[in-house]
Design an enzyme around this catalytic site. Sequence first.
Site, PDB file in Angstrom:
ATOM      1  N   HIS A   8      35.272  39.445  39.431  1.00 47.56           N
ATOM      2  CA  HIS A   8      35.590  38.033  39.197  1.00 47.56           C
ATOM      3  C   HIS A   8      36.721  37.581  40.128  1.00 47.56           C
ATOM      4  O   HIS A   8      37.208  36.465  40.006  1.00 47.56           O
ATOM      5  CB  HIS A   8      35.994  37.807  37.743  1.00 47.56           C
ATOM      6  N   ASN A   9      37.120  38.448  41.055  1.00 51.53           N
ATOM      7  CA  ASN A   9      38.233  38.178  41.952  1.00 51.53           C
ATOM      8  C   ASN A   9      37.787  37.215  43.059  1.00 51.53           C
ATOM      9  O   ASN A   9      36.985  37.566  43.917  1.00 51.53           O
ATOM     10  CB  ASN A   9      38.724  39.505  42.547  1.00 51.53           C
ATOM     11  N   LYS A  10      38.334  35.992  43.032  1.00 50.37           N
ATOM     12  CA  LYS A  10      37.935  34.962  43.999  1.00 50.37           C
ATOM     13  C   LYS A  10      38.298  35.353  45.435  1.00 50.37           C
ATOM     14  O   LYS A  10      37.557  35.055  46.364  1.00 50.37           O
ATOM     15  CB  LYS A  10      38.567  33.622  43.637  1.00 50.37           C
ATOM     16  N   LYS A  11      39.436  36.029  45.625  1.00 46.56           N
ATOM     17  CA  LYS A  11      39.832  36.439  46.974  1.00 46.56           C
ATOM     18  C   LYS A  11      38.814  37.417  47.568  1.00 46.56           C
ATOM     19  O   LYS A  11      38.461  37.332  48.736  1.00 46.56           O
ATOM     20  CB  LYS A  11      41.230  37.074  46.962  1.00 46.56           C
ATOM     21  N   LYS A  12      38.346  38.354  46.739  1.00 48.83           N
ATOM     22  CA  LYS A  12      37.323  39.294  47.217  1.00 48.83           C
ATOM     23  C   LYS A  12      36.032  38.553  47.539  1.00 48.83           C
ATOM     24  O   LYS A  12      35.370  38.836  48.528  1.00 48.83           O
ATOM     25  CB  LYS A  12      37.044  40.372  46.164  1.00 48.83           C
ATOM     26  N   ASP A  67      35.872  49.810  44.960  1.00 46.48           N
ATOM     27  CA  ASP A  67      36.978  50.389  44.207  1.00 46.48           C
ATOM     28  C   ASP A  67      38.005  50.792  45.239  1.00 46.48           C
ATOM     29  O   ASP A  67      37.663  51.427  46.251  1.00 46.48           O
ATOM     30  CB  ASP A  67      36.528  51.580  43.366  1.00 46.48           C
ATOM     31  N   PHE A 148      49.145  41.498  47.556  1.00 43.67           N
ATOM     32  CA  PHE A 148      49.262  41.803  46.137  1.00 43.67           C
ATOM     33  C   PHE A 148      49.355  43.315  45.985  1.00 43.67           C
ATOM     34  O   PHE A 148      49.271  44.065  46.963  1.00 43.67           O
ATOM     35  CB  PHE A 148      48.070  41.241  45.357  1.00 43.67           C
TER      36      PHE A 148
END
Length: 193
Positions: A8-12, A67, A148
């Site tokens: 759900h990570n928008k940056k990814k 991962d 991050f």
Amino acid sequence: MRFVLASHNKKKLDELSAILGGLGIEVVALPDDAPEPAEDGTTFEENARIKALAAHAHTGLPAIADDSGLEVDALGGAPGVYSARYCPGTDNDRNLFLLKNMEHIDECERQARFVCAICCVLPDGQEINVRGECEGEILTELHGTGGFGYDPLFYVREYDCTFGELSQQTKNQISHRGRALQKLANALSKRLK
């Protein structure tokens, strides 16, 4: 062709879309109702595969999962697959915990690497597995406010700064994830011809 990102990570999602968009691949986010699989693998590769297979099973779409984590040689590879769970709390808490665990380690013995394993499950069930790494060192104090996780401690000698001080564009080019994504893009371009 549409692929689902097992995150759900928008940056990814943005990073993956930018790299794979040139191949005619649309990357969509994992639906909110998707179950979170237990990441109980002992390697980055195992955990990426667990997530990719779960996303593929839930959506029926080809799936991509990664991962990632930090391996510190002087700590026997820790935090490794537990990088995001190294201690309870925030990124800053984990950075401080890492510094505490390394406070007696000499400057010349602080080698580390960021690792990213990506698993892509194709429509026919075949898999593409790639790995990217970026070598560096762990500093004794935080530098920079970008990025991050452990970025403000991870020093890259060739650039004379930490990931936390690099521009996002430069970091994407040299990072473990950027390197793994380029390998994935190359493998997909051969498969999708």
